[in-house]
Design an enzyme around this catalytic site. Structure first.
Site, PDB file in Angstrom:
ATOM      1  CB  CYS A  61       2.860   3.601   3.411  1.00 41.57           C
ATOM      2  SG  CYS A  61       2.049   2.860   4.846  1.00 41.57           S
ATOM      3  NE  ARG A 107      -2.060   1.851   5.578  1.00 42.54           N
ATOM      4  CZ  ARG A 107      -3.009   1.310   6.339  1.00 42.54           C
ATOM      5  NH1 ARG A 107      -4.180   0.956   5.818  1.00 42.54           N
ATOM      6  NH2 ARG A 107      -2.793   1.101   7.630  1.00 42.54           N
ATOM      7  CG  HIS A 119       6.650  -8.581 -23.580  1.00 40.40           C
ATOM      8  ND1 HIS A 119       6.863  -7.801 -22.463  1.00 40.40           N
ATOM      9  CD2 HIS A 119       5.637  -7.983 -24.259  1.00 40.40           C
ATOM     10  CE1 HIS A 119       6.020  -6.792 -22.471  1.00 40.40           C
ATOM     11  NE2 HIS A 119       5.261  -6.877 -23.540  1.00 40.40           N
ATOM     12  CE1 TYR A 178       0.713   4.283   9.536  1.00 38.53           C
ATOM     13  CE2 TYR A 178      -1.224   5.502  10.263  1.00 38.53           C
ATOM     14  CZ  TYR A 178      -0.644   4.548   9.448  1.00 38.53           C
ATOM     15  OH  TYR A 178      -1.417   3.862   8.552  1.00 38.53           O
ATOM     16  CG  HIS A 206       1.141  -2.551 -25.593  1.00 42.22           C
ATOM     17  ND1 HIS A 206       1.551  -1.970 -24.421  1.00 42.22           N
ATOM     18  CD2 HIS A 206       1.871  -3.684 -25.717  1.00 42.22           C
ATOM     19  CE1 HIS A 206       2.483  -2.714 -23.855  1.00 42.22           C
ATOM     20  NE2 HIS A 206       2.702  -3.757 -24.614  1.00 42.22           N
TER      21      HIS A 206
END
Length: 642
Positions: free
Chosen positions: A359, A312, A213, A495, A238
């Site tokens: 994140c 998320r 490939h 957080y 492709h």
């Protein structure tokens, strides 16, 4: 040719020949064959029984000198391949031609045992129970000669049947592809089981092509056991005829048209209406959905394609109607509140920026190796970059009558995603950042030139450059200004960073500020940890980013665990001072030290404030596993020269 399907699991087929119901006679009539449940008249031929066939000549069975039956594979093969009436007719017709030739040849050889004149009568006979052959006969004088002749004829007839069966199977293999289910395809996803993929309704075994490939084996292996379309959609190369021609060489069959993947979610499930996701994403949780792209795709492009942008979610994805959507913006005392449709937002000046979102838990899985933490096991892929477009938040707030004030204030965002109790996701940022045109905070409605995908906040989300992803509220429904930050759980009780000495028994969330700007970060995306590289030269790739608009000025890479260092080449867009909102991709081509069997590769980034990543995770460990930005390390093997 006469055919009858007497039951779903059995075909009844009428052959164009049968042994005569009279001793010493050979006849070639058209006599129907009976499967289980057939009428008495239909039982005067060869009947299908478990796994094969036997002559069934009714009352004449004891008068037939030779009771040879067709080989079981000939019939059971057709029984198992039910290709439909029309296809079966064509196959049987071709096969009957060969059988007729075999029968005639058998007769000729049998007649040579005796010079007795003989005649062969081929006559179509009635299929009712009063069947009586009305034709001259072929006789052999003498019991021994008769028996010997019948045996020779039976042998040749069997040989003809085998040859016809072989011819049938060869033609069937050429004309009728094998049928597979999606479950069968999914079970072939490794070199041990062989690697199958699908394109449309076709199935391909690409095991031998994986190492050939052009994009590397790892890219093709992402589709192993599944469809190629989601991956081909990422790379337009492709969609060329020569690529299809190469793939066609590996075709082994087709997907069953009846095979439909059953839904695993009940309609009462709040996540049942979630959008379809790209199969390349590495899923960390299904409900709510959280996933990251594999490392080898993460830095394939500077701009992350929408389908593989890390996702998320904290709650089910809402399905919002853009025609009825309204964004509510609360005004200050004496000001005006706004209710904005999408068309209203389009009237504000359109602003575009390239921004990296990360994140707070990116690379949490490495922190878990030091000590267990609570949170999703993100690897290095909870970060992505896109080109965002929308209205500046400062323009919208100004129209509602808001302005900077001397006292502390916060802009609070509330999403339209909510839990079963009606609690929505929320977050906030300082008003000073929201009102600063240079901060470029957006109410975004486009992502990479397209309307926001549902997973990424359609129809409107907040984009806060340089700030942790938790503040980029999706499916935005409400904007307000308050003297305190948002009371949302995700602002007040999550957080936040703490000392390694703090555990869940002693943590005080009110004692720490909410994360806003993130620290400097970098990671290696190629080669993969544990991979084997060639001796001679190794190519190392990765990303680097820093929060607050601080530009990455250098990435150092080591092949020996940090003893010696080399400087990587930085790629990507040039970054403006104090507005470096997007990552830098980097690459290093380095010689592999002679005789080395293993490499301990390490990277670290430095931003324009000369902040640098710490060397280990232990000193920055925290109970939520956030702010994980120590040196990224991988271990690879070196292939020995032959």
């Amino acid at each position: 040719m006469w055919l009858q399907d007497t039951r779903p699991s059995c075909w009844a087929v009428a052959w164009d020949w049968v042994l005569a119901p009279s001793a010493g006679h050979v006849l070639l009539p058209k006599v129907p064959l009976g499967g289980e449940g057939a009428s008495p008249a239909q039982r005067h031929g060869i009947c299908f029984v478990a796994g094969g066939c036997l002559p069934n000549l009714g009352p004449w069975a004891d008068r037939v000198p030779c009771k040879s039956a067709l080989p079981a594979p000939l019939l059971s093969g057709w029984m198992g391949e039910r290709r439909g009436l029309k296809g079966l007719q064509k196959q049987c017709s071709a096969t009957m031609l060969l059988l007729h030739r075999a029968v005639v040849s058998a007769f000729r050889h049998a007649c040579r045992f005796k010079s007795t004149s003989s005649k062969l009568c081929i006559q179509a006979c009635s299929t009712n129970d009063s069947f009586q052959p009305q034709c001259p006969s072929l006789t052999f004088s003498g019991n021994n000669s008769s028996t010997r002749g019948w045996r020779v004829m039976g042998t040749l007839l069997g040989l003809g049947a085998v040859l016809a069966y072989h011819d049938h199977r060869c033609k069937a293999a050429q004309e009728l592809p094998r049928i597979y289910t999606r479950e069968e395809v999914r079970s072939h996803s490794s070199p041990e089981t062989r690697i199958w993929v699908t394109l449309g309704s076709e199935v391909f075994d690409v095991t031998e092509f994986v190492d050939l490939h052009p994009g590397g084996p790892s890219k093709l292996m992402l589709a192993a056991g599944g469809p190629l379309e989601p991956f081909w959609a990422l790379y337009a190369v492709h969609n060329q005829s020569h690529v299809r021609e190469i793939l066609a060489q590996y075709k082994i069959g087709e997907l069953s048209p009846e095979d439909k993947a059953p839904s695993t979610l009940k309609t009462s499930d709040p996540y049942a209406d979630d959008p379809i996701r790209h199969p390349a994403l590495k899923v960390n949780s299904q409900r709510p959905f959280n996933a990251e792209p594999p490392p080898e795709l993460l830095t394939e492009n500077y701009i992350t394609p929408n389908p593989i942008f890390f996702t998320r979610n904290h709650l089910p994805v809402p399905n919002l109607d853009p025609d009825t959507y309204r964004l509510h913006v609360e005004g200050p005392p004496g000001g005006q509140s706004l209710s904005l449709s999408l068309d209203d937002l389009y009237q504000f000046p359109k602003h575009e920026i390239t921004v990296t979102l990360q994140c707070a838990g990116n690379r949490r899985s490495e922190m878990t190796q030091v000590k267990e933490v609570r949170g999703l096991e993100w690897s290095i892929g909870a970060i992505s970059t896109a080109r965002w477009a929308g209205a500046r938040l400062c323009d919208v707030l100004a129209q509602a009558g808001h302005q900077l004030c001397e006292t502390e204030a916060h802009v609070c965002f509330e999403g339209l995603d909510s839990d079963p109790t009606g609690t929505a996701y929320g977050a906030s940022i300082p008003l000073a950042r929201a009102m600063d045109p240079e901060a470029e905070v957006l109410l975004a409605y486009e992502m990479n030139g397209q309307p926001l995908p549902r997973d990424h906040g359609f129809p409107v989300r907040v984009v806060v450059p340089g700030v942790v992803g938790a503040r980029h509220v999706k499916w935005l429904g409400k904007v307000s200004v308050a003297s305190e930050e948002s009371y949302s759980h995700w602002q007040r009780r999550d957080y936040k960073g703490f000392s390694p000495s703090v555990d869940w028994d002693t943590v005080d969330f009110d004692s720490a500020p909410s994360i806003q700007e993130l620290p400097v970060q970098s990671a290696i995306t190629e080669p993969k940890d544990g991979a084997t590289v060639e001796s001679g030269e190794v190519t190392i790739k990765g990303y680097a980013w820093s929060g607050g608009g601080r530009a990455v000025i250098r990435v150092d890479v080591s092949l020996d665990g940090g003893l010696t260092w080399q400087v990587a080449k930085l790629d990507g867009e040039e970054q403006c001072p104090r507005k470096a909102w997007a990552w830098r991709l980097w690459e290093l081509q380095a010689p592999v030290p002679a005789g080395q069997k293993e490499l301990n590769i390490v990277c670290k980034a430095i931003d324009d404030s000369y902040n640098v990543q710490p060397d280990t995770m232990a000193p920055i460990w925290n109970l939520r596993g956030v702010l994980s930005n120590a040196w990224h390390r991988i271990h690879v093997h070196v292939r020995a020269n032959p």
